[in-house]
Design a protein around this motif. Structure first.
Motif, PDB file in Angstrom:
ATOM      1  N   SER A  91      27.354  10.536  -8.420  1.00  0.00           N
ATOM      2  CA  SER A  91      26.511   9.897  -7.393  1.00  0.00           C
ATOM      3  C   SER A  91      26.626   8.441  -7.106  1.00  0.00           C
ATOM      4  O   SER A  91      26.193   7.494  -8.519  1.00  0.00           O
ATOM      5  CB  SER A  91      25.232  10.512  -7.372  1.00  0.00           C
ATOM      6  N   ALA A 136      27.150  14.817  -8.236  1.00  0.00           N
ATOM      7  CA  ALA A 136      26.641  14.946  -6.865  1.00  0.00           C
ATOM      8  C   ALA A 136      26.567  15.819  -6.157  1.00  0.00           C
ATOM      9  O   ALA A 136      25.761  16.559  -5.707  1.00  0.00           O
ATOM     10  CB  ALA A 136      27.640  13.865  -5.963  1.00  0.00           C
ATOM     11  N   GLN A 137      27.382  17.322  -6.865  1.00  0.00           N
ATOM     12  CA  GLN A 137      26.640  18.318  -6.330  1.00  0.00           C
ATOM     13  C   GLN A 137      26.398  19.653  -7.155  1.00  0.00           C
ATOM     14  O   GLN A 137      26.870  19.095  -8.751  1.00  0.00           O
ATOM     15  CB  GLN A 137      28.318  18.922  -5.956  1.00  0.00           C
ATOM     16  N   SER A 200      17.620  14.875  -3.428  1.00  0.00           N
ATOM     17  CA  SER A 200      17.625  14.456  -1.615  1.00  0.00           C
ATOM     18  C   SER A 200      16.761  13.286  -0.955  1.00  0.00           C
ATOM     19  O   SER A 200      17.802  13.330  -0.375  1.00  0.00           O
ATOM     20  CB  SER A 200      17.148  15.584  -1.615  1.00  0.00           C
ATOM     21  N   ASN A 203      18.919  10.839  -1.419  1.00  0.00           N
ATOM     22  CA  ASN A 203      20.359  10.223  -1.090  1.00  0.00           C
ATOM     23  C   ASN A 203      19.414  10.272   1.223  1.00  0.00           C
ATOM     24  O   ASN A 203      20.805   9.731   1.737  1.00  0.00           O
ATOM     25  CB  ASN A 203      21.179  11.733  -0.572  1.00  0.00           C
ATOM     26  N   HIS A 422      22.905  18.329  -0.356  1.00  0.00           N
ATOM     27  CA  HIS A 422      24.504  18.392   0.652  1.00  0.00           C
ATOM     28  C   HIS A 422      23.599  17.913   2.052  1.00  0.00           C
ATOM     29  O   HIS A 422      24.761  16.820   2.775  1.00  0.00           O
ATOM     30  CB  HIS A 422      25.045  19.515   0.222  1.00  0.00           C
ATOM     31  N   ARG A 425      24.176  14.301   1.401  1.00  0.00           N
ATOM     32  CA  ARG A 425      24.374  13.723   0.496  1.00  0.00           C
ATOM     33  C   ARG A 425      25.569  13.216   2.109  1.00  0.00           C
ATOM     34  O   ARG A 425      26.297  11.669   0.837  1.00  0.00           O
ATOM     35  CB  ARG A 425      25.182  14.425  -0.451  1.00  0.00           C
TER      36      ARG A 425
END
Length: 509
Positions: A91, A136-137, A200, A203, A422, A425
């Protein structure tokens, strides 16, 4: 930048924006007693010998498994190591630093049961520029952002990697270089660090701040395009917008009028212009951009509340020595907010692309075809408009709501999740796409205005045009276009365009 002093529960949007833009953060010292009392409450709760979720039990579906006192430290270390199961690219550092600051402020409210030294280590890492490498995931936005936050917690116990400046180091080595010792987790602490919505939310806030920059730049490029097309400023008349009453629309129209005030280009066609109405991409800017502004402000309110809240589980209440299990980790508010930001970014880029298409079409703009003095021999802005169309189409696909999706996890214990991570993101990539669209519009609009010489626009828009022309000369014959686009992107992204215009534009707060 000076350090932002975070007062738990009271941080402003400006505080979070400054941290995202590079400021460091410290916790207000007045929070220390509350933190210490929360940790003491955990010890008192344990002394009762009763099973309490996350303190002396397993996690998720394994909550019914009782853990002995001799294994409590191992339990917390195990949850960090097992949950650090993210994947994908690291990230962005600004996002992770914002995530760390959000977690710091959350722990500072004294509802998470962590030790003062745990909070002190997180603060020291922020101050000294140690940023955990966080894939990031891996988060579905409930039960909190478990995987990303676990990578942060793992770095704090000396596992994984940390970025120290530009250097990626093993976590233990990076901590040692900074004179910091890895954390020894106490009861509840691993869970407190890795549970919550901070990934979350960070982002989503990053997407919001980039959308704010994008929004302001698009007001300037929209005004420039209106000038290039010799469009009318009548649709921006305050009386029109007062009758509809939407605040964002009113402020957007005010901004556009202000940007165009005193334009000789506008004055030159007040009489004798046969056009009755301009295309929607010019005429309806206040309605479209104003709606985006209202939406982004609503999001700012939601995320401001979330950023100042506590979202781990269970929560500690020292007054009654209770650990209460709930669901504050469910990131549905953040998921909805992220979807709304995505819609706004998409529409800002979409209407801008329509203005580019209008400018390159001589039937609509009255300008040379594709904004080149020698169309045919030169293609001018033909393919940059195609690029803008491609980027807008990509953003349309990405704007599909993430919050309407859910997939059960943890053997159906966590049977409805938010998909906030996501959903949030994608926002930085969407903003980058839209920035490129606005950058292309900037070049096209300035090129179009050049054809009206010796007439000039307003003071604000001429300053904006001069800002562009410092880096990108007028396009007479075709040349390598990509460097021009990159220069325009930098001007938009950095805020230089808005600063050059020097006109007060709407902000989110």
């Amino acid at each position: 930048m000076n350090a932002i002093i975070l007062v738990p529960g009271e941080a402003s949007l400006a505080d979070w924006r400054a941290i995202y833009r590079g400021a460091t953060a410290r916790l207000d010292g007045a929070s220390a007693p509350r933190i210490a009392e929360s940790a003491a409450a955990v010890a008192r709760i344990l002394a009762k010998g009763e099973p309490v979720y996350g303190i002396n039990t397993g996690f998720g579906k394994l909550a019914s498994v009782r853990i002995g006192d001799e294994d409590l430290a191992t339990l917390q270390r195990n949850i960090v190591l097992s949950h650090a199961a993210g994947t994908g690219a690291p990230s962005p550092i600004p996002v992770i630093r914002l995530m760390m600051a959000l977690k710091l402020a959350s722990l500072g409210q004294g509802a998470s049961g962590v030790q003062p030294q745990t909070v002190a280590l997180l603060e020291a890492m922020l101050v000294q520029g140690l940023t955990p490498v966080v894939p990031a995931q891996g988060s579905v936005g409930a039960s909190g952002d478990l995987a990303p936050l676990s990578h942060m917690a793992a770095a704090m116990i000396g596992v994984g990697d940390i970025m120290l400046g530009e250097e990626r180091l093993p976590a233990a080595e990076a901590l040692a270089r900074a004179g910091l010792a890895p954390l020894e987790l106490g009861p509840k602490e691993g869970l407190a660090l890795l549970n919550g919505t901070q990934f979350s939310t960070a982002n989503a806030l990053a997407g919001l701040f980039e959308a704010e920059t994008l929004f302001q730049a698009a007001l300037v490029t929209g005004a420039l395009s209106t000038e290039a097309a010799k469009g009318s400023d009548t649709p921006f008349d305050a009386r029109i917008h007062a009758l509809r009453r939407h605040v964002g629309q009113i402020e957007t129209a005010d901004a556009l009028r202000g940007l165009m005030a005193g334009s000789a280009i506008r004055a030159s066609h007040l009489k004798g212009d046969e056009r009755v109405q301009d295309p929607y991409c010019l005429r309806c800017q206040p309605q479209v951009m104003g709606a985006a502004l209202d939406l982004l402000r609503q999001v700012a309110t939601t995320l401001g509340i979330e950023a100042n809240g506590v979202s781990d589980n269970p929560l500690i209440f020292p007054e009654s020595d209770e650990a209460l299990s709930g669901g504050n980790f469910h990131a549905e508010p953040v998921a909805f907010a992220a979807d709304m930001i995505a819609l706004a970014i998409c529409e800002i880029g979409s209407i801008a692309e329509r203005r580019i298409a209008m400018l390159v079409d001589p039937a609509l703009s009255g300008l040379p075809a594709f904004l080149t003095p020698k169309p045919g021999l030169n293609s001018g802005f033909m393919i940059p408009q195609v690029t803008a169309a491609a980027l807008v189409s990509e953003n349309k696909q990405r704007a599909y709501p993430a919050s309407v999706d859910s997939i059960p996890t943890s053997a159906n214990q966590e049977d409805h999740v938010s998909m906030a991570a996501h959903g949030a993101r994608r926002l930085l990539e969407m903003a980058e796409n839209a920035t490129a669209v606005i950058g292309i519009e900037l070049l096209a609009a300035v090129q179009g205005m050049d054809f009206h010489a010796p007439l000039t626009s307003s003071t604000a828009l001429e300053a904006a045009r001069a800002c562009v022309r410092k880096s990108v000369p007028h396009l007479t014959d075709d040349r390598h276009f990509h460097p021009d686009m990159e220069a325009a992107n930098r001007i938009v992204r950095s805020g230089a365009l808005v600063a050059a215009a020097g006109h007060a534009l709407p902000v989110l707060g």
